[in-house]
Design an enzyme around this catalytic site. Structure first.
Site, PDB file in Angstrom:
ATOM      1  NE  ARG A  36      -8.670 -11.362  23.458  1.00  0.00           N
ATOM      2  CZ  ARG A  36      -9.425 -10.265  23.531  1.00  0.00           C
ATOM      3  NH1 ARG A  36     -10.637 -10.243  22.996  1.00  0.00           N
ATOM      4  NH2 ARG A  36      -8.978  -9.170  24.141  1.00  0.00           N
ATOM      5  CB  CYS A  73       2.112 -36.478  22.989  1.00  0.00           C
ATOM      6  SG  CYS A  73       3.425 -37.682  23.259  1.00  0.00           S
ATOM      7  CG  ASN A  96      -4.032 -38.117  20.628  1.00  0.00           C
ATOM      8  OD1 ASN A  96      -2.950 -38.239  20.074  1.00  0.00           O
ATOM      9  ND2 ASN A  96      -4.199 -38.530  21.882  1.00  0.00           N
ATOM     10  CB  SER A 135       5.564 -35.575  19.388  1.00  0.00           C
ATOM     11  OG  SER A 135       5.940 -36.821  18.869  1.00  0.00           O
ATOM     12  CG  HIS A 165       6.222 -39.145  14.314  1.00  0.00           C
ATOM     13  ND1 HIS A 165       6.124 -38.065  15.173  1.00  0.00           N
ATOM     14  CD2 HIS A 165       6.057 -40.258  15.075  1.00  0.00           C
ATOM     15  CE1 HIS A 165       5.920 -38.506  16.411  1.00  0.00           C
ATOM     16  NE2 HIS A 165       5.871 -39.832  16.373  1.00  0.00           N
ATOM     17  CB  ILE A 166       4.169 -42.608   9.215  1.00  0.00           C
ATOM     18  CG1 ILE A 166       2.862 -41.810   9.046  1.00  0.00           C
ATOM     19  CG2 ILE A 166       3.913 -44.101   8.958  1.00  0.00           C
ATOM     20  CD1 ILE A 166       2.325 -41.800   7.631  1.00  0.00           C
ATOM     21  CE1 TYR A 167       8.778 -43.447  15.983  1.00  0.00           C
ATOM     22  CE2 TYR A 167       6.455 -43.669  16.551  1.00  0.00           C
ATOM     23  CZ  TYR A 167       7.718 -43.163  16.820  1.00  0.00           C
ATOM     24  OH  TYR A 167       7.916 -42.358  17.926  1.00  0.00           O
TER      25      TYR A 167
END
Length: 282
Positions: free
Chosen positions: A137, A157, A194, A184, A224-226
């Site tokens: 683990r 990130c 990603n 983030s 988040h969406i800018y």
């Protein structure tokens, strides 16, 4: 239709309909014109992708799968922090005159630590543990090294990967699963990038270990969406969805360090038009 599309649309609607705006707050990112890059954010987005069912490529718009694979190999196989070892330009704005991004990403994976069995860097230790103690683990890589943050041109990130092995009833082979922790994420610019990167990493490591690539659990602390991306996202999530492409690896390659982007096989990838000129907050 693609499960990745369904999850992406649901995530974007959650952020847009129920998220918290940072407008008027003190924020670090800026647009090219110097204006603050405000965003609408949601906390603790968690998506699961089962690679045994389909490859999680977005079909609302295409994701450059070979470029994504090249970057993940740059970090985990070539263990580089220099953009001259990378075949795309996505890191150019964070590189110095020599091409270095500082003590970030591949630099951290290459750091060696002492164990009872000897010295290993982070990726070599993952492969060793999967061979010798697959039900451990403690099979983890982590790039968020506090003592080196001041020498990173960008804080990581997607910073931590945990591998976990299971076995399905009646299956002779073990199943390798992965948890990707991300502090983030710029959802429009980076989400599926990603996802496919770490899906490919999971597939390559599973191949090396002689296991089946199972689930990718993606945890995003701040999704988040800018502000300047909002209209682009609203248009994107209304597009038609298509079946996921078939994605596989060259069956002749077994060793993780032997993989190149030439070993990526993509079939039947149907996607909507690309969104060009997405503004990037830095």
């Amino acid at each position: 239709m693609s499960k990745a599309d369904e999850l992406f649309v649901s995530m974007c609607r959650t952020i847009l309909d129920h998220g918290t705006t940072t407008e008027g707050e003190v924020v670090r990112p800026r647009w090219d014109d110097g204006a603050p890059a405000y965003a609408i954010k949601a906390f603790g987005i968690t998506n699961r992708y089962d690679l045994r069912r389909e490859f999680p490529a977005l079909t609302l718009r295409p994701t450059a799968l070979k470029s994504a694979m090249d970057e993940v190999l740059w970090i985990y196989s070539r263990k580089s922090n220099n953009i001259n070892d990378l075949n795309s330009h996505i890191w150019d704005q964070w590189a110095d005159e020599s091409g270095s991004i500082g003590k970030a990403y591949g630099y951290q994976i290459a750091q060696r630590s002492c164990y009872a069995e000897g010295e290993f860097d982070q990726m070599d230790r993952v492969l060793y543990d999967l061979e010798h103690t697959p039900f451990s683990r403690r099979i983890i890589t982590n790039m968020y090294t506090f003592s080196d943050l001041h020498e990173m041109n960008l804080y990581p990130c997607a910073y931590s990967v945990t591998y976990n092995v299971t076995q399905e009833a009646g299956d002779e082979r073990l199943t390798l699963n992965m948890v990707l922790m991300q502090r983030s994420q710029d959802v429009l610019a980076a989400n599926n990038w990603n996802v496919v990167q770490y899906a490919l990493l999971l597939m390559m490591v599973a191949r090396h270990a002689g296991m089946v690539a199972g689930e990718l659990l993606h945890v995003i602390v701040d999704a988040h969406i800018y502000d300047r991306h909002v209209p682009l996202v609203r248009e994107l999530i209304e597009r038609p969805q298509h079946p996921a492409p078939r994605v596989s690896l060259n069956p002749e390659v077994r060793n993780f360090y032997d993989f190149t982007t030439d070993d990526l096989i993509v079939e039947d990838y149907v996607a909507g038009p690309q969104i060009k000129g997405i503004p990037v907050a830095v």
